[in-house]
Enzyme design. Structure first.
Site, PDB file in Angstrom:
ATOM      1  CB  ILE A   1      -3.335   6.157 -11.405  1.00  0.00           C
ATOM      2  CG1 ILE A   1      -2.523   5.556 -12.549  1.00  0.00           C
ATOM      3  CG2 ILE A   1      -2.613   5.952 -10.071  1.00  0.00           C
ATOM      4  CD1 ILE A   1      -1.175   6.229 -12.764  1.00  0.00           C
TER       5      ILE A   1
ATOM      6  CE1 TYR B   1      -0.814  12.886  -9.798  1.00  0.00           C
ATOM      7  CE2 TYR B   1       0.944  12.208  -8.310  1.00  0.00           C
ATOM      8  CZ  TYR B   1      -0.372  12.557  -8.522  1.00  0.00           C
ATOM      9  OH  TYR B   1      -1.247  12.567  -7.475  1.00  0.00           O
TER      10      TYR B   1
ATOM     11  CE  LYS C   1      -2.961   9.852 -10.141  1.00  0.00           C
ATOM     12  NZ  LYS C   1      -2.527   9.551  -8.759  1.00  0.00           N
TER      13      LYS C   1
ATOM     14  CB  THR D   1      -3.034   7.415  -2.477  1.00  0.00           C
ATOM     15  OG1 THR D   1      -3.729   8.274  -3.383  1.00  0.00           O
ATOM     16  CG2 THR D   1      -4.043   6.673  -1.629  1.00  0.00           C
TER      17      THR D   1
END
Length: 289
Positions: free
Chosen positions: A201, A133, A161, A46
């Site tokens: 997250i 992740y 995540k 992001t």
């Protein structure tokens, strides 16, 4: 084990004239802190990290560390050149931070053994907790369930995540208890909490962050009905936030609220006017004149 329970913001990087807008970044971070978020993931997907130089990434990290307690700041770390990644990891770790968010290497599509070796190497070099992740639609490779379950046994890997899209894997990781599981797909935040996950997250939580925080608090208090109501209150915005490539819609919403501009770094593009026209109604804001 480190405690990552909470609502973490996958922080956007405000830009102005193709440079990092640090004044807007400070305004955004302090707004979100006031709304009760747990912490920030800096220079992740992001944050448009792939379009930022290493120097820009470190400058953003240093700025956020000037406003936020180090334990509440996680830094994104990604790449497929392992030597360069480890060198950048060492540079990041000269700072006091709360952790590193690390995806599998993209583009090269390593084997499961290669993925496991990669994460073990990064974790061995880590002096802070690592959040794995799992996002196969960006990396191009799926981390199989049993591979994940082995990797998270590493003592430096504290959380996942979870963007893998496999509820059975999510449940297995939560039940194993070797790492906390944080929703990375915002539509799964309520499900994650109900299953015993640690939180999220989140990119969409830039907007109405206080409601995301409230939902987690309601779950912690055992008020599942209220938490479900809060989630459904957020749902139109959560869906809207990802109708175009992230973070275009999030930045447009923040611009509409007067927090930051909506500039992205090419090849990313600002969201379309059609999406922008729908935002005020979804956000509960007056329509633009």
């Amino acid at each position: 084990m480190s405690n990552f329970r909470g609502i973490w913001i996958a922080l956007v990087t405000p830009l102005r004239a193709n440079e990092v807008d640090f004044a807007a970044l400070e305004k955004l971070v302090k707004k979100l802190l006031a709304e009760g978020v747990t912490g920030f993931v800096v220079c992740g997907t992001t944050g448009e990290a792939a379009a930022l130089s290493k120097a820009e990434q470190l400058a953003v990290l240093d700025a956020v560390l000037g406003w936020v307690e180090p334990g509440r700041v996680v830094m994104g770390l990604s790449g497929y050149n392992l030597g360069e990644l480890l060198a950048f990891q060492a540079e990041i770790q000269q700072r006091e931070i709360g952790g590193l968010l690390v995806p599998a290497p993209c583009y090269i599509r390593p084997s499961q053994a290669g993925i496991e070796a990669f994460f073990n190497t990064v974790a061995d070099a880590a002096r802070v907790p690592v959040i794995l992740y799992d996002i196969p639609y960006r990396t191009g490779v799926r981390i199989e369930r049993e591979t994940l379950r082995r990797i998270v046994r590493h003592p430096r890997i504290a959380a996942v995540k979870d963007c893998g899209g496999d509820s059975e894997t999510t449940m297995a990781l939560i039940q194993d208890g070797h790492a906390q599981v944080l929703a990375g797909e915002d539509l799964q935040i309520f499900n994650n909490l109900c299953l015993g996950g640690a939180g999220a997250i989140s990119a969409s939580a830039h907007v109405h962050a206080e409601l995301y925080v409230r939902m987690l608090q309601q779950v912690d208090q055992g008020d599942w009905l209220a938490a479900r109501g809060t989630f459904y209150q957020l749902l139109p915005w959560v869906k809207m936030a990802f109708v175009e490539p992230n973070p275009a819609v999030v930045k447009a919403a923040l611009q509409l609220q007067g927090v930051i501009g909506d500039e992205l770094r090419e090849p990313m593009q600002p969201c379309t006017q059609a999406t922008r026209d729908r935002l005020p109604g979804v956000l509960g804001l007056p329509a633009a004149l």
